[in-house]
Design a protein around this motif. Sequence first.
Motif, PDB file in Angstrom:
ATOM      1  N   GLN A 143      47.714  -2.628  50.492  1.00 49.95           N
ATOM      2  CA  GLN A 143      48.872  -1.744  49.596  1.00 49.95           C
ATOM      3  C   GLN A 143      49.743  -1.453  50.413  1.00 49.95           C
ATOM      4  N   THR A 186      52.303  -4.052  52.078  1.00 50.25           N
ATOM      5  CA  THR A 186      53.019  -4.503  50.981  1.00 50.25           C
ATOM      6  C   THR A 186      54.431  -3.393  50.906  1.00 50.25           C
ATOM      7  N   PHE A 187      54.264  -2.365  50.931  1.00 49.72           N
ATOM      8  CA  PHE A 187      55.060  -1.319  50.896  1.00 49.72           C
ATOM      9  C   PHE A 187      55.981  -1.319  52.184  1.00 49.72           C
ATOM     10  N   ASN A 233      56.554  -4.102  53.967  1.00 50.54           N
ATOM     11  CA  ASN A 233      57.139  -5.440  53.933  1.00 50.54           C
ATOM     12  C   ASN A 233      58.483  -5.285  53.202  1.00 50.54           C
ATOM     13  N   GLU A 234      58.347  -4.224  52.251  1.00 51.82           N
ATOM     14  CA  GLU A 234      59.682  -4.084  51.368  1.00 51.82           C
ATOM     15  C   GLU A 234      60.627  -3.049  52.039  1.00 51.82           C
ATOM     16  N   ARG A 235      60.015  -2.062  52.926  1.00 56.75           N
ATOM     17  CA  ARG A 235      60.838  -0.737  53.302  1.00 56.75           C
ATOM     18  C   ARG A 235      60.824  -0.828  54.852  1.00 56.75           C
ATOM     19  N   SER A 279      57.193  -8.799  59.744  1.00 57.44           N
ATOM     20  CA  SER A 279      56.403  -8.598  58.543  1.00 57.44           C
ATOM     21  C   SER A 279      55.000  -7.545  59.024  1.00 57.44           C
ATOM     22  N   TYR A 339      55.458   6.054  50.694  1.00 52.77           N
ATOM     23  CA  TYR A 339      54.688   5.243  49.882  1.00 52.77           C
ATOM     24  C   TYR A 339      54.623   5.541  48.589  1.00 52.77           C
ATOM     25  N   TRP A 395      57.641   5.198  46.484  1.00 53.41           N
ATOM     26  CA  TRP A 395      57.753   3.739  46.280  1.00 53.41           C
ATOM     27  C   TRP A 395      56.720   3.331  45.280  1.00 53.41           C
TER      28      TRP A 395
END
Length: 182
Positions: free
Chosen positions: A42, A45-46, A48-50, A76, A99, A102
């Motif tokens: 989890q 994933t956060f 990788n976006e931020r 990444s 997190y 987000w």
Amino acid sequence: QVLVPAGPFIMGSGTGESDAAPARMVTLDAFWIDRTEVTNAQYATFLNERGNQVEGGVTWVDFSDEQILLTTDGVSFQPKNGYADHPVVEVSWFGAQAYCEWAGRRLPNEAEWEKAARGEDSRTYPWGEATLTCAAANFWEQPNGCVGHTTPVGAYPDGASPYGAFDMAGNVWEWVADWYDP
């Protein structure tokens, strides 16, 4: 997520000289709390976006610590092999807060976390008064520790809180919204 109902509970401890004393009655509104800790998958994933931002003078995740269970190639982020469902570690308070925002959640305050862990009856552990054992929680203290490293979230159903939250005792430490002040 699990719902923790509104109402009073006894926060703190009436025993010993500690920051948890004195025990006192606290009344809370109902709130939701995640059933398990945030996993490496989890959090990756956060990230990788931020990205791994610097906030409050620290990065959200400390990749220099040997206990980190995430890897990065500089672009990444991903969990180390076999650790996707383990709780994320080496996250700063700012990283935990970011997190939650987000994910559309928030950090619980200390009183909320304690009620979610202990229920309304002043129990010592989420499962009650029974002695801490490796059947109920993963704790690292030696010489009687259980595993010596993190375990997958929710791996100790016998240690669930009265509301069904897992790992409220053991596995890893967790952040709350409040700042520590003795």
